[in-house]
Write an enzyme that holds these catalytic residues in place. Structure first.
Site, mmCIF file in Angstrom:
data_model
loop_
_atom_site.group_PDB
_atom_site.id
_atom_site.type_symbol
_atom_site.label_atom_id
_atom_site.label_comp_id
_atom_site.label_asym_id
_atom_site.label_seq_id
_atom_site.Cartn_x
_atom_site.Cartn_y
_atom_site.Cartn_z
ATOM 1 N N GLY A 1 0.819 -1.203 0.000
ATOM 2 C CA GLY A 1 0.000 0.000 0.000
ATOM 3 C C GLY A 1 0.856 1.258 0.000
ATOM 4 C CG HIS B 1 -19.798 -9.128 -35.655
ATOM 5 N ND1 HIS B 1 -19.686 -9.908 -34.523
ATOM 6 C CD2 HIS B 1 -19.505 -9.924 -36.717
ATOM 7 C CE1 HIS B 1 -19.336 -11.137 -34.876
ATOM 8 N NE2 HIS B 1 -19.219 -11.172 -36.212
#
Ligand code: FAD
Ligand code: AMP
Length: 480
Positions: free
Chosen positions: A277, A450
């Protein structure tokens, strides 16, 4: 004393964006930053450009190409000769990318009329800023408004003291001079997973030790489960519920002791990355008597619009609450600049996208399924796997899924979660849809080209009502 309308302390993605926006809005602006490159030249851009987002993505790209050349090219009918990895050349490329971008900020400042002041800025009780230059000289500047954007630094733990060579933080892990044979990583958060992936792809045996019992707890749990499977298949050895108790260098190796459900265990690795962190850079930012309010973890206390307790002083980026993400700080920077210029401005923190740049990539925006359950919100879920998407099959990128969560009564999209190739790009479509308050039906009614990976988002939206076309099995879920 030179005066500005706005002084920004820190030129990371929060501070430099704030400074540019202030200048665009006609405010006389200075930005104070202390980052210098290896040659001692100013290197604005903060953690993100110097030792964070950008260098990590450069190495992820290089290592991904190497891994694909090794494992995937053959499947495409491409035969290459002997493959070799030149770590030095990879690092030189990374440095070049960083340098181009930090110098790009210098140019953007010049073009917008932002004054870059190099040195350490300190807020004074009389609301002036004292800047200590690299040569030690101190200059004071006055300002009507001050924006604090000092960022954060890697957290350290007493259990694993850094030695800068064998035990390193994320910055050290971006500059290894060779591929470690055996690499340990403490913390399987975003940074640990990304850096572990880089070195795994280049051939290291990588062990990630994570104290929590689950992976990526901020992500949707179905996506996190998929991620754990995918990373395991790549050979990332992720050990959950493993808390590191100590790490010491012994005869050129690092001996790591950790505790899991079965008791104490040991591992010997060549290098260890501590990725536990980050902590806010609020210390050393204010002279005594300034009375800037911090919370118990050292974050500067701010309201929804990033105002501190001191009139005319704002704080943004990693040093304030919220996810430690570059784009979060940048948006806060724009918001604060507009407020200072007298405009209306706000930021919807609920629509902040999160991304993990592993392969497959993980991305999300909005609420996860577990968060909706915890809040008692009725919802429907539509899931579509990339394995059923034509473009993903053509590309050989069939791992992962897209999941759309919509309100059970209004159909408004509440969260979108995805794991798969290029999800860092796909998630932007979900952000746009949610910003416009779209329903899953709205997305279902739109035309998606597509073959594209985006069609998986379309199908997941259709799947919310059991109407996905390219899926044999309907998946519907309702929680009231
Ligand atoms: P910083 O970027 O930390 O910048 C602060 C600047 O202020 C620094 O230049 C610092 O030297 C300077 N400064 C501090 N105090 C003073 C002072 N008193 N006077 C003058 N200057 C001062 N986020 C993402 O969104 N996407 C990613 O892919 C991503 N990848 C990451 C990968 C790694 C390995 C790491 C470590 C982080 C990553 N992050 C990522 C997080 C991201 O880097 C931070 O959220 C972001 O940099 C925070 O921006 P900031 O402007 O608040 O602070
Ligand atoms: P992040 O904050 O996302 O960068 O992730 C840091 C991770 O490090 C968290 O998931 C923590 O649970 C983990 N962590 C912190 N301390 C330890 C420790 N001593 N041993 C193992 N994991 C740790």
């Amino acid at each position: 004393m030179e005066r500005f309308e706005v002084i920004v302390i820190g030129a990371g993605p929060a501070g430099y964006v704030a400074a540019i926006r202030c200048a665009q809005l006609g405010l006389k602006t200075a930005c104070v930053d202390q980052w210098l490159d290896a040659q001692g030249r100013p290197a604005p851009g903060g953690t993100c450009l110097n030792v964070g987002c950008i260098p990590s993505k450069a190495l992820l790209e290089s290592s991904e190409l190497y891994a694909r050349l090794h494992h995937e090219f053959r499947d495409h009918g491409i035969r290459a000769g002997r493959i070799a990895m030149d770590v030095g050349a990879m690092m030189a490329r990374k440095e070049r990318v960083v340098r181009e971008l930090t110098q790009g900020i210098v140019q953007l400042f010049q073009a917008n009329g932002v004054t870059l002041v190099t040195g350490h800025g300190r807020l004074q009780p009389d609301r002036t800023v004292a800047v200590t230059a690299p040569d030690g000289g101190i200059t004071r500047y006055g300002a009507d408004s001050i924006i604090l954007a000092p960022g954060s630094r890697p957290a350290e733990i007493a259990a694993a003291p850094l030695d800068g060579e064998r035990i390193v933080d994320s910055t050290g892990a971006l500059s290894f001079d060779e591929v470690p044979r055996r690499l340990g990583v403490i913390g399987a958060g975003i940074v640990g997973l990304e850096l572990g992936s880089v070195w795994r792809r280049l051939g290291a045996e990588v062990i990630l030790l994570e104290a929590q019992e689950a992976l990526l707890t901020m992500a949707d749990r179905q996506v996190a489960r998929e991620a754990l499977k995918a990373f395991g298949a790549q050979g990332l050895d992720i050990r959950l519920g493993a808390r590191v108790m100590s790490a010491r260098v012994k005869r050129n190796k690092v001996e790591v002791v950790y505790q899991d459900a079965d008791g104490e265990r040991r591992e010997r690795v060549d290098r260890l990355i501590v990725a536990v962190g980050r902590v806010p850079n609020s210390d050393g930012l204010c002279a005594a008597g300034t009375e800037l309010a911090l919370d118990e973890w050292g974050y500067i206390h701010v309201d929804e619009q990033c105002r501190t307790n001191l009139p005319g002083v704002y704080a943004i980026g990693d040093v304030v609450r919220g996810p430690m993400l570059a784009h979060k700080g940048s948006r806060e920077g724009v918001m604060v600049a507009e407020l200072i210029a007298g405009r209306q401005a706000a930021l919807d923190y609920d629509l902040m996208p999160g991304v993990v740049y592993t392969q497959p990539e993980i991305a999300w925006v909005g609420k996860s399924e577990q968060a909706l359950e915890a809040d008692g919100v009725p919802y429907r879920s539509g899931v579509f796997p990339f394995a059923a998407n034509g473009r993903a099959r053509a590309a050989g990128e069939t791992t992962g899924l897209v999941k759309v969560l919509a309100h059970a009564h209004t159909d408004r999209i509440l969260g979108v979660h995805m794991i798969g190739a290029h999800c860092s790009e796909l998630v932007a479509q979900a952000v746009i849809a949610m910003e416009f308050g779209a329903s899953s039906e709205d997305l279902g009614l739109m035309v998606f080209a597509h073959p594209t990976l985006s069609e998986a988002l379309h199908e997941a939206a259709l799947a919310v009502h059991g109407e996905a076309i390219h899926m044999a099995r309907r998946r519907k879920r309702r929680v009231e």
